[in-house]
Scaffold this motif. Structure first.
Motif, PDB file in Angstrom:
ATOM      1  N   ARG A   1       0.813  -1.214   0.000  1.00 36.35           N
ATOM      2  CA  ARG A   1       0.000   0.000   0.000  1.00 36.35           C
ATOM      3  C   ARG A   1       0.848   1.267   0.000  1.00 36.35           C
ATOM      4  N   HIS A   2       2.162   1.087  -0.160  1.00 29.66           N
ATOM      5  CA  HIS A   2       3.100   2.220  -0.218  1.00 29.66           C
ATOM      6  C   HIS A   2       2.994   3.084   1.040  1.00 29.66           C
ATOM      7  N   LEU A   3       2.940   2.422   2.184  1.00 25.64           N
ATOM      8  CA  LEU A   3       2.851   3.099   3.471  1.00 25.64           C
ATOM      9  C   LEU A   3       4.101   2.826   4.278  1.00 25.64           C
ATOM     10  N   PRO A   4       4.509   3.748   5.153  1.00 21.78           N
ATOM     11  CA  PRO A   4       5.633   3.459   6.051  1.00 21.78           C
ATOM     12  C   PRO A   4       5.216   2.434   7.086  1.00 21.78           C
ATOM     13  N   LEU A   5       6.129   1.542   7.422  1.00 17.38           N
ATOM     14  CA  LEU A   5       5.829   0.483   8.375  1.00 17.38           C
ATOM     15  C   LEU A   5       5.394   1.037   9.714  1.00 17.38           C
ATOM     16  N   ILE A   6       6.037   2.108  10.154  1.00 19.00           N
ATOM     17  CA  ILE A   6       5.694   2.661  11.463  1.00 19.00           C
ATOM     18  C   ILE A   6       4.279   3.225  11.457  1.00 19.00           C
ATOM     19  N   GLY A   7       3.826   3.735  10.288  1.00 21.07           N
ATOM     20  CA  GLY A   7       2.466   4.233  10.183  1.00 21.07           C
ATOM     21  C   GLY A   7       1.443   3.118  10.293  1.00 21.07           C
ATOM     22  N   VAL A   8       1.740   1.964   9.674  1.00 21.53           N
ATOM     23  CA  VAL A   8       0.851   0.806   9.772  1.00 21.53           C
ATOM     24  C   VAL A   8       0.793   0.320  11.214  1.00 21.53           C
ATOM     25  N   ALA A   9       1.944   0.268  11.876  1.00 20.71           N
ATOM     26  CA  ALA A   9       1.980  -0.190  13.267  1.00 20.71           C
ATOM     27  C   ALA A   9       1.148   0.723  14.164  1.00 20.71           C
ATOM     28  N   ARG A  10       1.272   2.022  13.968  1.00 19.72           N
ATOM     29  CA  ARG A  10       0.514   2.953  14.807  1.00 19.72           C
ATOM     30  C   ARG A  10      -0.975   2.858  14.523  1.00 19.72           C
ATOM     31  N   ALA A  11      -1.334   2.553  13.270  1.00 16.24           N
ATOM     32  CA  ALA A  11      -2.747   2.359  12.945  1.00 16.24           C
ATOM     33  C   ALA A  11      -3.297   1.141  13.678  1.00 16.24           C
ATOM     34  N   VAL A  12      -2.482   0.105  13.810  1.00 12.28           N
ATOM     35  CA  VAL A  12      -2.892  -1.082  14.571  1.00 12.28           C
ATOM     36  C   VAL A  12      -3.079  -0.719  16.040  1.00 12.28           C
ATOM     37  N   LEU A  13      -2.115  -0.003  16.609  1.00 12.04           N
ATOM     38  CA  LEU A  13      -2.178   0.335  18.031  1.00 12.04           C
ATOM     39  C   LEU A  13      -3.334   1.279  18.342  1.00 12.04           C
ATOM     40  N   ASN A  14      -3.671   2.150  17.371  1.00 14.46           N
ATOM     41  CA  ASN A  14      -4.764   3.107  17.572  1.00 14.46           C
ATOM     42  C   ASN A  14      -6.128   2.541  17.181  1.00 14.46           C
ATOM     43  N   ARG A  15      -6.149   1.227  16.879  1.00  8.00           N
ATOM     44  CA  ARG A  15      -7.374   0.529  16.488  1.00  8.00           C
ATOM     45  C   ARG A  15      -7.971   1.112  15.206  1.00  8.00           C
ATOM     46  N   GLU A  16      -7.131   1.737  14.376  1.00  6.07           N
ATOM     47  CA  GLU A  16      -7.584   2.247  13.087  1.00  6.07           C
ATOM     48  C   GLU A  16      -7.462   1.192  12.001  1.00  6.07           C
ATOM     49  N   LEU A  17      -6.733   0.124  12.290  1.00  5.97           N
ATOM     50  CA  LEU A  17      -6.539  -0.979  11.363  1.00  5.97           C
ATOM     51  C   LEU A  17      -6.779  -2.274  12.126  1.00  5.97           C
ATOM     52  N   ARG A  18      -7.744  -3.047  11.664  1.00  2.24           N
ATOM     53  CA  ARG A  18      -8.116  -4.261  12.373  1.00  2.24           C
ATOM     54  C   ARG A  18      -7.056  -5.347  12.203  1.00  2.24           C
TER      55      ARG A  18
END
Length: 238
Positions: free
Chosen positions: A215-232
């Motif tokens: 998805r051409h996203l930074p890994l740290i951004g994906v991780a934070r989305a997981v922690l913030n419950r923005e990504l299931r």
């Protein structure tokens, strides 16, 4: 140590002292000194482990951080290879690295990177991390620039192992929470994913990386989305 190497060492130590003032800032000062002594446009120092865990210690700016973040996301690149092999990786034209690091080369080119030089930070059999140097223009390091880079890598290793009092300190203390790109969130998200899906940490990190890369996203951004419950978490199931 021959006279020429001794003179180079003290010249670089003097430059580091001028930039840092105190030894706790030496690692950060290496990134600044590299610009003048190795003619690098970007410099970055990271701690690494055999399991590919990583923490950013110091960087010369946003561009340096983005190149390190790219390697962390895709899992390959010059710094990853330097750490894995324990040998310097010198690439004077990154277009030649497209087959070598398919995940890294294209993304690096998009940011304007044309040459990359990575050095393992190690003492004996112990490998701590890497010093990465990048340029906007292609071209190899001169013998003097290479010698300076190797010396800066040695000085970085010493700084990582030694606190301001001269005592041996855990290198993890150098990971700076105030540096953008700090990777604790990735470690926590990896653990959450491994627990939820009952898979290994290595497989969990691989799934996070695949999601970020596709998805051409930074890994740290994906991780934070997981922690913030923005990504299931079930987004990472097969």
């Amino acid at each position: 140590m021959d006279e020429q190497r001794r003179e180079r060492l003290w010249q670089l130590v003097a430059a580091l002292i001028e930039h840092a003032g105190e030894r706790p800032e030496w690692v950060r000062a290496v990134c600044e000194v590299a610009a003048g002594e190795v003619h690098a446009d970007a410099a970055v120092i990271s701690l690494r482990t055999a399991g590919r865990a990583q923490d950013l210690v110091a960087a010369s700016g946003d561009w340096a951080e983005s190149l390190e973040e790219l390697q962390y996301t895709v899992g390959d690149g010059p710094a990853v290879e330097a750490f894995t092999t324990g040998e310097p990786v010198l690439v004077d034209d990154l277009t030649s690295g497209e087959g070598r690091w398919p995940g890294f080369a294209d993304g690096a080119a998009e940011t304007g990177a044309a040459a990359a030089f990575a050095f393992p930070l190690q003492t004996g059999a112990v490998r701590l991390g890497t010093l990465g140097l990048y340029r906007h223009r292609p071209g190899s390091l001169s013998p003097e620039e290479l010698a300076n880079a190797l010396t800066l890598a040695d000085l970085s290793t010493t700084a990582l192992l030694t606190d301001s009092s001269g005592a041996i300190s855990p290198v993890a203390n150098w990971a700076r929470e105030d540096v953008p790109g700090h990777y604790d969130d990735v470690h926590i998200a990896t653990g959450m994913l491994a627990t939820q899906l009952q898979i290994s940490l290595a497989d969990a990190l691989l799934r996070l990386r695949a999601h970020a890369f596709s998805r051409h996203l930074p890994l740290i951004g994906v991780a934070r989305a997981v922690l913030n419950r923005e990504l299931r978490l079930d987004s990472f199931t097969d």
